[in-house]
Design a protein around this motif. Structure first.
Motif, mmCIF file in Angstrom:
data_model
loop_
_atom_site.group_PDB
_atom_site.id
_atom_site.type_symbol
_atom_site.label_atom_id
_atom_site.label_comp_id
_atom_site.label_asym_id
_atom_site.label_seq_id
_atom_site.Cartn_x
_atom_site.Cartn_y
_atom_site.Cartn_z
ATOM 1 N N LEU A 26 3.023 10.319 -7.241
ATOM 2 C CA LEU A 26 1.587 10.310 -7.543
ATOM 3 C C LEU A 26 0.686 9.873 -6.399
ATOM 4 C CD1 LEU A 26 1.661 8.849 -11.169
ATOM 5 C CD2 LEU A 26 1.792 11.216 -10.459
ATOM 6 N N LYS A 27 1.269 9.400 -5.314
ATOM 7 C CA LYS A 27 0.418 8.892 -4.257
ATOM 8 C C LYS A 27 -0.416 9.993 -3.621
ATOM 9 C CE LYS A 27 0.445 5.496 -0.599
ATOM 10 N NZ LYS A 27 -0.515 4.678 -1.328
ATOM 11 N N ARG A 47 -9.076 -2.607 -13.701
ATOM 12 C CA ARG A 47 -9.550 -2.546 -15.080
ATOM 13 C C ARG A 47 -9.085 -3.738 -15.896
ATOM 14 N NH1 ARG A 47 -7.639 2.859 -14.519
ATOM 15 N NH2 ARG A 47 -9.396 4.235 -14.114
ATOM 16 N N GLN A 48 -7.939 -4.281 -15.537
ATOM 17 C CA GLN A 48 -7.361 -5.315 -16.379
ATOM 18 C C GLN A 48 -7.669 -6.735 -15.905
ATOM 19 O OE1 GLN A 48 -5.121 -4.942 -19.362
ATOM 20 N NE2 GLN A 48 -6.587 -3.281 -19.332
ATOM 21 N N LEU A 92 -3.153 3.816 -18.110
ATOM 22 C CA LEU A 92 -1.765 3.922 -17.652
ATOM 23 C C LEU A 92 -1.064 5.125 -18.273
ATOM 24 C CD1 LEU A 92 -0.394 0.250 -17.489
ATOM 25 C CD2 LEU A 92 -0.702 1.853 -15.605
ATOM 26 N N LEU A 138 1.290 -5.055 -15.173
ATOM 27 C CA LEU A 138 0.895 -3.708 -15.578
ATOM 28 C C LEU A 138 0.991 -2.673 -14.467
ATOM 29 C CD1 LEU A 138 -0.018 -5.191 -18.165
ATOM 30 C CD2 LEU A 138 -1.925 -3.598 -18.264
ATOM 31 N N LEU A 190 -6.694 -0.077 -24.576
ATOM 32 C CA LEU A 190 -7.408 -0.938 -23.633
ATOM 33 C C LEU A 190 -8.119 -0.129 -22.552
ATOM 34 C CD1 LEU A 190 -4.540 -3.545 -23.102
ATOM 35 C CD2 LEU A 190 -6.389 -3.632 -24.784
ATOM 36 N N PRO A 223 2.001 0.075 -12.437
ATOM 37 C CA PRO A 223 3.101 0.996 -12.760
ATOM 38 C C PRO A 223 4.053 1.222 -11.597
ATOM 39 C CG PRO A 223 1.061 2.221 -12.469
ATOM 40 C CD PRO A 223 0.699 0.772 -12.382
ATOM 41 N N THR A 224 3.602 0.980 -10.384
ATOM 42 C CA THR A 224 4.495 1.237 -9.249
ATOM 43 C C THR A 224 5.010 -0.056 -8.628
ATOM 44 O OG1 THR A 224 2.611 1.340 -7.741
ATOM 45 C CG2 THR A 224 3.366 3.424 -8.674
ATOM 46 N N TYR A 235 0.813 -1.223 0.000
ATOM 47 C CA TYR A 235 0.000 0.000 0.000
ATOM 48 C C TYR A 235 0.844 1.270 0.000
ATOM 49 C CZ TYR A 235 -4.318 -2.575 0.339
ATOM 50 O OH TYR A 235 -5.374 -3.391 0.053
ATOM 51 N N ASP A 236 2.086 1.119 0.385
ATOM 52 C CA ASP A 236 2.974 2.271 0.352
ATOM 53 C C ASP A 236 3.260 2.671 -1.096
ATOM 54 O OD1 ASP A 236 4.402 4.116 1.861
ATOM 55 O OD2 ASP A 236 6.290 3.104 1.360
ATOM 56 N N LYS A 237 3.242 1.679 -1.965
ATOM 57 C CA LYS A 237 3.540 1.959 -3.371
ATOM 58 C C LYS A 237 2.286 2.219 -4.196
ATOM 59 C CE LYS A 237 7.794 -0.761 -3.837
ATOM 60 N NZ LYS A 237 8.302 -2.043 -4.337
ATOM 61 N N CYS A 238 1.178 1.609 -3.791
ATOM 62 C CA CYS A 238 -0.050 1.697 -4.599
ATOM 63 C C CYS A 238 -0.528 3.143 -4.707
ATOM 64 C CB CYS A 238 -1.148 0.845 -3.986
ATOM 65 S SG CYS A 238 -2.703 0.984 -4.884
ATOM 66 N N ILE A 239 -0.824 3.572 -5.940
ATOM 67 C CA ILE A 239 -1.304 4.946 -6.147
ATOM 68 C C ILE A 239 -2.782 4.971 -6.559
ATOM 69 C CG2 ILE A 239 0.951 5.941 -6.691
ATOM 70 C CD1 ILE A 239 0.239 5.653 -9.683
ATOM 71 N N ASN A 240 -3.450 3.848 -6.369
ATOM 72 C CA ASN A 240 -4.882 3.768 -6.697
ATOM 73 C C ASN A 240 -5.183 4.108 -8.158
ATOM 74 O OD1 ASN A 240 -5.633 2.980 -4.157
ATOM 75 N ND2 ASN A 240 -6.100 5.055 -3.460
ATOM 76 N N CYS A 241 -4.301 3.725 -9.045
ATOM 77 C CA CYS A 241 -4.553 4.055 -10.452
ATOM 78 C C CYS A 241 -5.593 3.095 -11.040
ATOM 79 C CB CYS A 241 -3.273 3.987 -11.272
ATOM 80 S SG CYS A 241 -2.680 2.321 -11.633
ATOM 81 N N ASN A 272 0.147 -2.013 -24.620
ATOM 82 C CA ASN A 272 -0.303 -2.726 -25.823
ATOM 83 C C ASN A 272 0.134 -2.030 -27.108
ATOM 84 O OD1 ASN A 272 -1.642 -5.064 -26.658
ATOM 85 N ND2 ASN A 272 -3.494 -3.929 -27.174
ATOM 86 N N ARG A 301 -6.282 -7.184 -26.162
ATOM 87 C CA ARG A 301 -5.070 -6.977 -25.361
ATOM 88 C C ARG A 301 -3.824 -7.587 -25.995
ATOM 89 N NH1 ARG A 301 -7.073 -8.197 -19.207
ATOM 90 N NH2 ARG A 301 -8.809 -6.725 -19.193
ATOM 91 N N MET A 351 7.745 6.883 -8.777
ATOM 92 C CA MET A 351 6.367 7.094 -9.206
ATOM 93 C C MET A 351 5.399 7.124 -8.025
ATOM 94 S SD MET A 351 4.451 5.098 -12.218
ATOM 95 C CE MET A 351 3.124 5.800 -13.161
ATOM 96 N N SER A 352 5.607 6.229 -7.067
ATOM 97 C CA SER A 352 4.698 6.207 -5.911
ATOM 98 C C SER A 352 4.760 7.522 -5.159
ATOM 99 C CB SER A 352 5.058 5.057 -4.974
ATOM 100 O OG SER A 352 4.977 3.842 -5.644
ATOM 101 N N CYS A 354 -6.816 1.306 -20.183
ATOM 102 C CA CYS A 354 -6.211 0.965 -18.888
ATOM 103 C C CYS A 354 -5.811 2.243 -18.138
ATOM 104 C CB CYS A 354 -5.002 0.056 -19.067
ATOM 105 S SG CYS A 354 -3.556 0.857 -19.774
ATOM 106 N N VAL A 401 -5.432 0.263 -12.429
ATOM 107 C CA VAL A 401 -5.198 -0.502 -13.655
ATOM 108 C C VAL A 401 -5.416 -1.990 -13.377
ATOM 109 C CG1 VAL A 401 -2.672 -0.776 -13.410
ATOM 110 C CG2 VAL A 401 -3.707 -0.774 -15.665
ATOM 111 N N TYR A 446 -1.289 8.111 -16.133
ATOM 112 C CA TYR A 446 -0.423 8.100 -14.953
ATOM 113 C C TYR A 446 1.041 8.310 -15.326
ATOM 114 C CZ TYR A 446 -4.389 7.019 -12.082
ATOM 115 O OH TYR A 446 -5.588 7.111 -11.428
ATOM 116 N N TYR A 447 1.450 7.654 -16.432
ATOM 117 C CA TYR A 447 2.839 7.852 -16.852
ATOM 118 C C TYR A 447 3.067 9.302 -17.260
ATOM 119 C CZ TYR A 447 4.082 2.957 -16.432
ATOM 120 O OH TYR A 447 4.354 1.720 -15.927
#
Lengths: 501, 144, 409
Positions: B35-36, A27-28, B16, A59, B12, A61-62, A16-22, B134, A438, B31-32, B14, A24, B19-20
């Motif tokens: 953007l966190k 969604r995937q 991403l 996928l 897709l 990102p973090t 959770y320290d890394k998760c940015i709630n994006c 993708n 995909r 990144m964390s 997604c 993905v 975010y990127y």
């Protein structure tokens, strides 16, 4: 009912320290294992829905996600392991046959890992493949047993139709239906670029792919799905599928929900109808019957295309292969029990068939003994995992290998072995449009080409070390192999000496 | 010149790329950390309706209405990239009203923001392209 | 080739950049009555606010004239044009010859005939950098400012000085703020927003007379002030062309190639009138984006290139204390109103979007502008979708493929 609760084998772990709630991951995941919890303002996961396909992990990102083996356990028992216990529970619930996919995962011996390759030292020179020509091209098909000359004394070309490969590898049969349009396109384009072949499997050939015909093997199996004159003539060779390593003796069953649009049209069966391939070909009960089909197909293709007969590696494989060689087939493909599938009954997958290494050695020996080895080429499949496996298979007697699982791995498969669910998150074993999407074939085909090129480099490197500059000189050259940790019987079937001998 | 193109067929949704993009335009290298807990303000945005989805960012038009209409001269074309001089922009948003793609965005900082193909970021090339799983977003020269 | 460009603002700069697209070598002489490097006129209110300064107000970087090979005559007024001898006469009598002449004379503030105006010392108009400098020098924290005119110029001026003066009153004959570009509802939103920032409005009223520091309105009310800003409107500066025999309406008449009726004389910007494609009428569209594009087209054509401007529409982006207002086109036909995210009103007729007013959520509204500008048939897009949210998703797949996708892999 609490009694049927099965604790997931794998758990989703999120940092959770890394998760940015994006989101993905959410969604995937076609299995809906991830969900954003508005109230807690964070992502939550339901591991029981996870098939461990790594889509989210790849996928993220973090890099906040990983899948770990659960520490949850039954009271340890070497006989009744957790998997067996859970399978009992599942069957008590469903009353049905357990289904699974991909190859036999059980801990049977892997003979490739007990075979070691030779290299030249002092008394014979090794070859540097970066400086010297190194030949990995192979030509598959029957070889005439004599040279014919015309009245003028000139040689007559009596060479039967053949398949010419830039390297001793082809992509295994995977039907359009079991895999997606985009997966098929990737395979077809890669085979074309590489100068090898891919195989339609028993699903017919989508009209968009007829243009890859020169690099296509069209398959005829017990259900005859998608088979017609134009189809037979669209490819470079026709393969009769008698059996499949993952499920010897069993037919196929593509559920109606996968028979959508293009799949239905290509297979020539109604949308939504189950595609059931019978266990046997109902017109083949003997080698003589097989010969009839072989020649029917040759007739249908005006004797311009070699005919392959594919069988699963089973107990009597050598005798069966001998019969096939006499049936008029040009190529015999043998599929070992670790070969993959989109769906098979678990018990069959895990308990039927024999290892490809033993089957291949036995067949090659038998055909040589009967002096009919040149009548056919041998293609081995059923978990050729690397260029080293491939080289060992050639040394055991294969002319070329079928590459299936490694090819789908190249397309993104993470071997979650849930193909039968039809919700492949990587767009391979699915017909759901948003999942199929995909797999971008522009990416997929390039990865396949890279993989095969990498293997070809490695094959050349290994051959060079042995002092061999042509793959033809390696075929059946079992002196290049030594067994390690194998018993006398195994060594004798493999036809190799033990290391140190 | 190389531009970012989006192939709808492979998008897709997604998100991403968003975010990127948001990450690319920050100084923070993790990144964390970057953007966190912060709402992102990407210069590429995914549009989606049902099974149709695609990402949109600045097309770096040959006839850029945003540049031609810019009141201050803050927007200009530099080596084919429509760039913004944040020091000059006063946030009048004439470009927002001009852009046929909705690719220039007003911000709370009083200047507008838009895709500059990452020419001034530490990557030096579009991170949305690198981050697309993708290959739906590509960075290439296309002769039209 | 000798090009003479009269005017040093958006249209003139557009003309220079247009000429240089087609002719890298010809001699360009820029003549402007203002003694400054080209600057952005609309920024004078931001200048008063301190959001920009003389340096950053430059419309083009320092070195612009050198890199474009321009000779400048700044602070020199062109007083007449002789289209027969092809000369421009300057203040003081000197003359400049041209092969192609560009006129971007802009506009002049309209000063209403108010009784007693001459009695007001601190009296300003608000159009040029000099105006802004003078106003800035005159105001003190104790100043009470009276602005006549609640249009774009008057209100931007009000915003500009708001932080530096004691009080502002805006008087306008019209019943609402920005009444030339907003409807009643939009106008009220803007007025209330400005009122919340302490600006006082006297609408549907006008100044009858002034005397020293007191203005008497038609309604009879009296307003005391220290500073008077006259911002009732501007008029196209057509004198050069009109006196030389060129056709003029309210502005200099130009065609879509930006040719005036006189040979080898082109005109663009606020001094001209031209076709608004959203309404199909010829009008003065005194807006910077149009001025630049017109100037550029003129320049390209002057230098032997080929360009045409066929999609000009009125368009405004304006903000007051963070409140964003965007408008474009003409307000005719049926209206779609949406108050979910600010205020949005779209006007459509004959299967095309004619214009819009958006206050607040202006994100992506350029997509609406493109519908107006390109006269996109609404039946060919998903209008019910796009009217809620501007997006390319409402267009056809082929349109998007053409605009977004380039890769043919």
């Amino acid at each position: 009912m609490p009694i049927n609760y099965i604790y997931p084998d794998y758990e989703i772990e999120r940092d959770y320290d890394k998760c940015i709630n994006c989101r993905v991951c959410e969604r995937q995941c076609a299995n809906e294992a991830h969900a954003y919890n508005e109230r807690r303002g964070k992502m939550l996961a339901d591991s029981s829905k996870c098939v461990n396909c790594h889509r989210c992990v790849s996928l993220c990102p973090t890099r906040a996600l990983k899948i770990v083996r659960t520490a949850h356990t039954f009271r340890e028992n070497a006989n009744w392991n957790g998997q067996l216990i859970n399978e009992i529970y599942k069957q008590c619930d469903s009353g049905g046959v357990l289904l699974s996919s991909m190859g036999n995962p059980r801990e049977y011996p892997i003979y490739f890992d007990r075979l070691l390759l030779n290299a030249s030292q002092v008394t014979n020179p090794s070859i540097d493949p970066l400086r010297e020509p190194m030949e990995t091209r192979v030509s598959l098909g029957a070889k005439p047993d004599r040279i014919e000359r015309g009245a003028d004394g000139r040689m007559v070309n009596n060479l039967p139709p053949r398949l010419n490969l830039s390297m001793p590898a082809m992509f295994s049969a995977m039907s359009f239906g079991s895999i997606s349009y985009n997966a098929h396109e990737s395979l077809a384009r890669a085979a074309t670029e590489l100068g090898i072949y891919y195989n339609t499997g028993e699903g017919g050939l989508h009209e968009d792919f007829y243009r890859y015909g020169p690099n296509t093997i069209v398959q005829v199996a017990s259900g005859r799905f998608g088979v017609h004159g134009e189809y037979l003539n669209a490819g470079a060779a026709v393969e009769i599928k008698m059996g499949q390593g993952a499920k010897p003796g069993i037919g196929g069953h593509l559920p109606g929900k996968k028979i959508v649009g293009e799949v239905s049209r290509t297979r020539m069966i109604p949308v939504g109808s189950d595609a059931i391939s019978p266990a046997p070909h109902h017109d083949i009960y003997s080698i003589e019957d097989l010969r009839q089909l072989v020649f029917s197909l040759k007739e249908a293709t005006a004797y311009t295309k070699p005919v392959i007969v594919k069988i699963a590696a089973v107990h009597n494989v050598a005798a069966i292969a001998s019969g096939i060689a006499r049936s008029g087939a040009d190529i015999i493909a043998i599929d070992g029990y670790r070969g993959g599938t989109g769906a098979a009954p678990t018990r069959i997958r895990d308990n039927v068939g024999i290892p490809i290494e033993l089957a291949l050695a036995a067949v090659d020996t038998r055909l040589r003994d009967e002096r009919i080895r040149d009548r056919v080429s041998l293609v081995a499949g059923g978990s050729i995992r690397s260029s080293a496996d491939l080289v060992k298979a050639v040394a055991l007697g294969a002319d070329a290998c079928y590459i299936g699982t490694a090819a789908v791995l190249a397309l993104g498969c993470h071997l979650c072995r849930s193909c039968q669910e039809g919700k492949c998150n990587w767009g391979i074993a699915t017909q759901v449009p948003e999942l199929v999407k995909r797999l971008n074939p522009n990416v997929g085909y390039r990865r396949l080409v890279n993989l095969m090129n990498a293997w070809n480099h490695e094959i050349k490197e290994i051959m060079g070390g042995m002092g061999i500059n042509s793959i033809e000189s390696l075929r059946g050259n079992r002196l290049m192999l030594r067994g390690v940790g194998l018993n006398e019987k195994e060594l004798s079937i493999l036809g190799v000496k033990h290391a140190g001998e | 010149m190389k531009r970012v193109y989006v192939n709808e067929q492979w998008c897709l949704a997604c998100h991403l790329c968003e975010y990127y993009c948001a990450f690319a335009n920050q100084d923070e290298t993790d990144m964390s950390t970057a953007l966190k807990g912060v709402p992102i303000r990407p210069n590429i945005r995914v549009e989606q309706l049902g099974d149709v989805c695609f990402a949109v960012n600045c097309r770096h038009c040959d006839e850029p209405l945003c540049v031609k209409g810019c009141l201050t001269g803050a927007l200009s074309v530099r080596d084919g990239v429509i760039s913004i001089d944040r020091d000059k922009c006063v946030g009048c948003c004439t470009c927002v009203v001009s852009c046929p793609y909705g690719a220039v965005t007003p911000t709370e900082d009083g200047v507008v923001q838009k895709c500059e193909l990452c020419v001034n970021t530490r990557d030096g090339e579009p991170l949305c392209v690198k981050g697309c799983p993708n290959a739906a977003i590509v960075w290439e020269s296309v002769v039209r | 080739m000798r090009y003479v460009v009269i005017g040093n603002s958006a249209a003139g700069i557009g003309a220079i950049e247009g000429i240089r697209q087609a002719d890298p070598d010809g001699r360009i002489t820029v003549i402007s009555s203002e003694p400054y490097h080209t600057y952005s006129r609309p920024l004078i209110s931001y200048f008063l606010m301190g959001k920009t300064d003389g340096e950053r107000m430059r419309y083009r970087p320092e070195g612009f004239y050198e890199s474009n090979g321009c000779e400048t005559m700044l602070g020199v007024k062109a007083v007449s044009v002789d289209p027969g001898r092809k000369t421009v006469t300057l203040e003081g009598g000197a003359s400049v010859e041209y092969d192609k002449l560009f006129v971007g004379a802009g506009s002049v503030p309209f000063v209403p005939p108010i009784e007693g105006l001459e009695t007001v010392t601190n009296r300003f108009t608000f159009m040029t950098y000099d105006d802004a400098l003078a106003l800035k020098a005159a105001i003190t924290p104790a100043s009470r400012v009276l602005i006549v005119g609640a249009g774009l110029i008057g209100l931007k001026c009000a915003e500009g000085v708001a932080g530096s003066v004691a009080g502002i009153t805006v008087v306008d004959l019209a019943p609402g703020a920005l009444s030339s570009i907003l409807d009643a509802e939009g106008s009220a939103i803007v007025r209330e927003h400005l009122e919340s920032r302490g600006i006082e409005f006297r609408l549907s009223d006008s100044v009858a007379k002034v005397s020293g520091g007191v203005a008497t309105l038609v309604s009879g009310a009296e307003i005391e002030f220290d500073i008077l800003v006259l911002a009732v409107g501007v008029r196209p500066d057509t004198a050069l062309i009109r006196d030389a025999g060129g056709k003029c309406g309210r502005g200099i008449l130009v065609d879509s190639f930006m040719r005036s009726s006189l040979p080898d004389i082109y005109a663009a910007g606020d001094c001209t009138e031209s076709l608004d494609v959203s309404s199909g009428t010829v009008k003065v569209m005194a807006l910077l984006p149009n001025a630049y594009r017109q100037g550029e087209v003129a320049g390209i054509n002057m230098a032997g290139g080929s360009a045409e401007l066929t999609d000009a529409i009125p368009m405004n982006a304006i903000g007051f204390f963070g409140l964003r207002v965007a408008t474009a086109g003409t307000y005719e036909g049926e209206a779609y109103t949406d108050r979910k995210n600010g205020y949005k009103k779209l006007f459509y007729k004959d299967d095309t979007l004619k214009g819009f007013i958006i206050i607040g959520g202006i994100e992506k509204c350029g997509i609406y502008t493109s519908l107006v500008r390109e006269r996109v048939p609404l039946s060919r897009i998903n209008f019910p979708l796009i009217r809620e949210n501007p997006g390319l998703i409402a267009f056809s797949r082929s349109y998007r493929d053409a605009k977004l996708g380039g890769a043919a892999i």
